[in-house]
Design an enzyme around this catalytic site. Structure first.
Site, PDB file in Angstrom:
ATOM      1  N   SER A  12       0.835  -1.216   0.000  1.00 15.78           N
ATOM      2  CA  SER A  12       0.000   0.000   0.000  1.00 15.78           C
ATOM      3  C   SER A  12       0.865   1.259   0.000  1.00 15.78           C
ATOM      4  CB  SER A  12      -0.960  -0.007   1.188  1.00 15.78           C
ATOM      5  OG  SER A  12      -0.277   0.210   2.404  1.00 15.78           O
ATOM      6  N   ARG A  68      22.091 -14.878   3.729  1.00 15.19           N
ATOM      7  CA  ARG A  68      21.601 -13.487   3.686  1.00 15.19           C
ATOM      8  C   ARG A  68      22.439 -12.702   2.674  1.00 15.19           C
ATOM      9  NH1 ARG A  68      18.171 -10.854   6.753  1.00 15.19           N
ATOM     10  NH2 ARG A  68      17.854 -12.579   8.211  1.00 15.19           N
ATOM     11  N   MET A  93      10.041  -6.711   4.404  1.00 13.76           N
ATOM     12  CA  MET A  93      10.218  -7.352   5.701  1.00 13.76           C
ATOM     13  C   MET A  93      11.504  -8.175   5.781  1.00 13.76           C
ATOM     14  SD  MET A  93       7.687  -6.025   7.034  1.00 13.76           S
ATOM     15  CE  MET A  93       7.302  -6.738   8.598  1.00 13.76           C
ATOM     16  N   HIS A 112       8.792   3.253   8.816  1.00 15.38           N
ATOM     17  CA  HIS A 112       8.622   2.379   9.980  1.00 15.38           C
ATOM     18  C   HIS A 112       7.381   2.844  10.750  1.00 15.38           C
ATOM     19  CE1 HIS A 112       9.836  -0.273  13.260  1.00 15.38           C
ATOM     20  NE2 HIS A 112       9.563   0.715  14.090  1.00 15.38           N
ATOM     21  N   THR A 144      20.313   2.593   7.682  1.00 14.78           N
ATOM     22  CA  THR A 144      21.727   2.379   8.031  1.00 14.78           C
ATOM     23  C   THR A 144      21.861   0.922   8.468  1.00 14.78           C
ATOM     24  OG1 THR A 144      21.339   2.886  10.350  1.00 14.78           O
ATOM     25  CG2 THR A 144      21.907   4.745   8.913  1.00 14.78           C
ATOM     26  N   LEU A 147      19.380  -1.536  12.500  1.00 16.92           N
ATOM     27  CA  LEU A 147      17.964  -1.667  12.149  1.00 16.92           C
ATOM     28  C   LEU A 147      17.119  -0.509  12.698  1.00 16.92           C
ATOM     29  CD1 LEU A 147      15.895  -3.647  10.822  1.00 16.92           C
ATOM     30  CD2 LEU A 147      15.462  -4.494  13.133  1.00 16.92           C
ATOM     31  N   ASP A 148      16.328   0.080  11.820  1.00 19.61           N
ATOM     32  CA  ASP A 148      15.353   1.123  12.207  1.00 19.61           C
ATOM     33  C   ASP A 148      16.005   2.307  12.918  1.00 19.61           C
ATOM     34  OD1 ASP A 148      12.906  -1.428  12.980  1.00 19.61           O
ATOM     35  OD2 ASP A 148      13.369  -0.407  11.100  1.00 19.61           O
ATOM     36  N   GLU A 177       1.205   7.094   6.882  1.00 21.28           N
ATOM     37  CA  GLU A 177       2.364   6.611   6.102  1.00 21.28           C
ATOM     38  C   GLU A 177       2.208   6.972   4.629  1.00 21.28           C
ATOM     39  OE1 GLU A 177       3.518   2.496   6.702  1.00 21.28           O
ATOM     40  OE2 GLU A 177       2.620   2.533   8.700  1.00 21.28           O
TER      41      GLU A 177
HETATM   42  C1  GRF Z   1       2.641  -2.005   7.400  1.00 19.70           C
HETATM   43  O1  GRF Z   1       2.658  -2.528   8.721  1.00 19.70           O
HETATM   44  C2  GRF Z   1       3.291  -0.646   7.416  1.00 19.70           C
HETATM   45  O2  GRF Z   1       3.030  -0.005   8.649  1.00 19.70           O
HETATM   46  C3  GRF Z   1       4.749  -0.981   7.297  1.00 19.70           C
HETATM   47  O3  GRF Z   1       4.817  -2.142   6.482  1.00 19.70           O
HETATM   48  C4  GRF Z   1       3.567  -2.856   6.561  1.00 19.70           C
HETATM   49  C5  GRF Z   1       3.005  -3.164   5.200  1.00 19.70           C
HETATM   50  O4  GRF Z   1       2.954  -1.995   4.471  1.00 19.70           O
HETATM   51  N1  GRF Z   1       5.469   0.128   6.713  1.00 19.70           N
HETATM   52  P1  GRF Z   1       2.521  -2.027   2.898  1.00 19.70           P
HETATM   53  O5  GRF Z   1       1.013  -1.966   2.879  1.00 19.70           O
HETATM   54  O6  GRF Z   1       3.031  -3.327   2.309  1.00 19.70           O
HETATM   55  O7  GRF Z   1       3.152  -0.803   2.305  1.00 19.70           O
END
Ligand code: GRF
Length: 202
Positions: A12, A68, A93, A112, A144, A147-148, A177
């Site tokens: 999204s 990785r 992710m 984030h 960086t 993380l986060d 966001e």
């Molecule tokens: C959501 O939890 C958003 O808060 C985080 O990533 C997750 C999925 O976002 N940034 P999206 O709909 O795939 O962009």
């Protein structure tokens, strides 16, 4: 200038960036376009949206790589095919290796779902509720190796309501966001454009 967006699921945030680029005419105004959407998951729904928009897509499946480092090398290869001025992680992710982060330093962003530095990591909304937070929100930051954590470019705060669940709070944050990520990207691209003009005129 090419933007590459990395996703893992719904996408999204990616869709919000694609729509902002069109509605705000980034190609004419900033010389920028969303050149590709790349996912580590073959089943990421965001890939369907990107394809419908005529945007190039690619999948680099992390389960197909032994380490990785090997995954990140394959991902960098797919990303570099589009010569990105900017790489935006959007619901991506995966924790990226320091080598990957170093390759895109200064042009690698993430969104984030918390007001960093609070609640780095996962399950940010439930953790905010558990702590009794009265406000929550989202952060756009430079990526960086830690993380986060990285220079913060934009934030938005939302109220936490007494009857909130992680789901209702997540939905309220997600709406923000979708506003701050495209804004932060447009600002960074404009700054890159000004810097390029300055360099040329000196
Ligand atoms: C959501 O939890 C958003 O808060 C985080 O990533 C997750 C999925 O976002 N940034 P999206 O709909 O795939 O962009």
């Amino acid at each position: 200038k090419n933007i590459v967006i990395l996703i893992s699921g719904t996408g999204s945030n990616m869709a919000a960036i694609v729509q902002a680029a069109r509605q705000q005419k980034w190609s004419e105004r900033l010389g920028a376009r969303v050149a590709a959407v790349i996912s580590n998951r073959p089943d990421a729904k965001g890939l369907l949206f990107a394809r419908e928009q005529g945007i190039a897509t690619a999948v680099v499946d992390h389960t197909a790589h032994a380490s990785r480092e090997a995954f990140d090398a394959a991902l960098a290869q797919a990303v570099d095919a589009h010569r990105p001025a900017l790489v935006a992680l959007a619901g991506f992710m995966r924790v990226l290796t320091p080598g990957f982060v170093a390759r895109y330093a200064g042009r690698l962003l993430n969104i984030h779902p918390s007001l960093l530095p609070a609640f780095a990591g996962l399950h940010t909304h439930q953790r905010a509720l558990d702590e009794g937070c009265k406000v929550a929100g989202a952060t756009v930051h430079q990526v960086t190796a830690q993380l986060d954590h990285g220079q913060i470019l934009a934030q938005a705060a939302v109220p936490v309501l007494p009857d909130d669940t992680a789901e209702t709070l997540a939905a309220r944050v997600l709406t923000q966001e979708h506003l701050i990520y495209p804004q932060a990207i447009a600002r960074l691209l404009a700054a890159q454009q000004e810097a390029a003009v300055r360099d040329r005129t000196q």
